[in-house]
Design an enzyme around this catalytic site. Sequence first.
Site, short mmCIF file in Angstrom:
data_model
loop_
_atom_site.label_atom_id
_atom_site.label_comp_id
_atom_site.label_asym_id
_atom_site.label_seq_id
_atom_site.Cartn_x
_atom_site.Cartn_y
_atom_site.Cartn_z
N ASP A 1 -17.88 3.32 -15.67
CA ASP A 1 -18.59 4.92 -15.88
C ASP A 1 -16.48 4.46 -16.11
O ASP A 1 -16.00 3.42 -15.84
CB ASP A 1 -17.50 4.43 -14.05
N ASP B 1 -14.19 8.03 -15.50
CA ASP B 1 -13.76 9.30 -14.56
C ASP B 1 -12.86 8.29 -13.41
O ASP B 1 -14.36 8.05 -13.21
CB ASP B 1 -13.98 10.81 -14.38
#
Length: 284
Positions: free
Chosen positions: A81, A83
């Site tokens: 991922d 963020d």
Amino acid sequence: MPLILQSLSPLANADLDTLRTVAGASAFERRADNVATADDCAPLTPALREALDAACAPRGIDWAVVPGGRKLSDFRLVAMDMDSTLITIECIDEIADFCGLKAEVSAITEAAMRGEITDFNESLRRRVALLKGLDASVLDRVYDERLRLSPGAENMLQTIQALGLRTLLVSGGFVHFTDKLKPRLKLDFTRANTLEIVDGKLTGNVVGEIVNADVKARTVREVCEQIGADPSQAIVMGDGSNDLKMMAVAGLSVAFRAKPVVRAQASVAFNHVGLDGLLNLFPH
């Protein structure tokens, strides 16, 4: 299965003695000042998991029980991922700060990451709609002024790339940032959302398919197929509830500074060490 302890600071002998008792292990072997392993940990029951969490958390120690006999080079893909995982910020929250709506947007972001908002598509549309009319130059300002890599990111990536593992950055965030990070970090694959921009302004809309939990999981499977790997040869790293489905298809999942719902379901949780804590879980 081996029990690995690691910390940002040297592990104290007294702490190792305490954790040896908690884990039912005969001894810990130091692999570095801040890394120790025991090969004869008791079976990882829910009760032992709770006991290790309770003993390790106040000591700033991360623990992991991983399959024995595997090397890091046995894996083929590391999917991340973006963020609050590969980078320290939530880009959409920082974009919203430029129009005075950071608190409102970040509240929606946090609720979505905790799993309290189950419709990720709707939560993203709500947040992006608040950005309508913002000058698109703000995206570059967020990247240049606020985006920082998470601790250990570059060391982790350089090491796994040298071992021949491929890399995927798959994000519910935006291609403006993944496209900049891809060449900078020599990433193999990226997938993210596209903000619509007309006449240099954000329209408040997202273009194309939204990268939600299902799309993230599908992307991991598709990239594995593309490189000729089984999903069991993938490592997935994330922090929010929309990462759970892609973490579930992987051979190893790492919750990084994650929400409780993610820590509870991941193979491994890094609450203290950096992303390069991954390098201590298996021989190379």
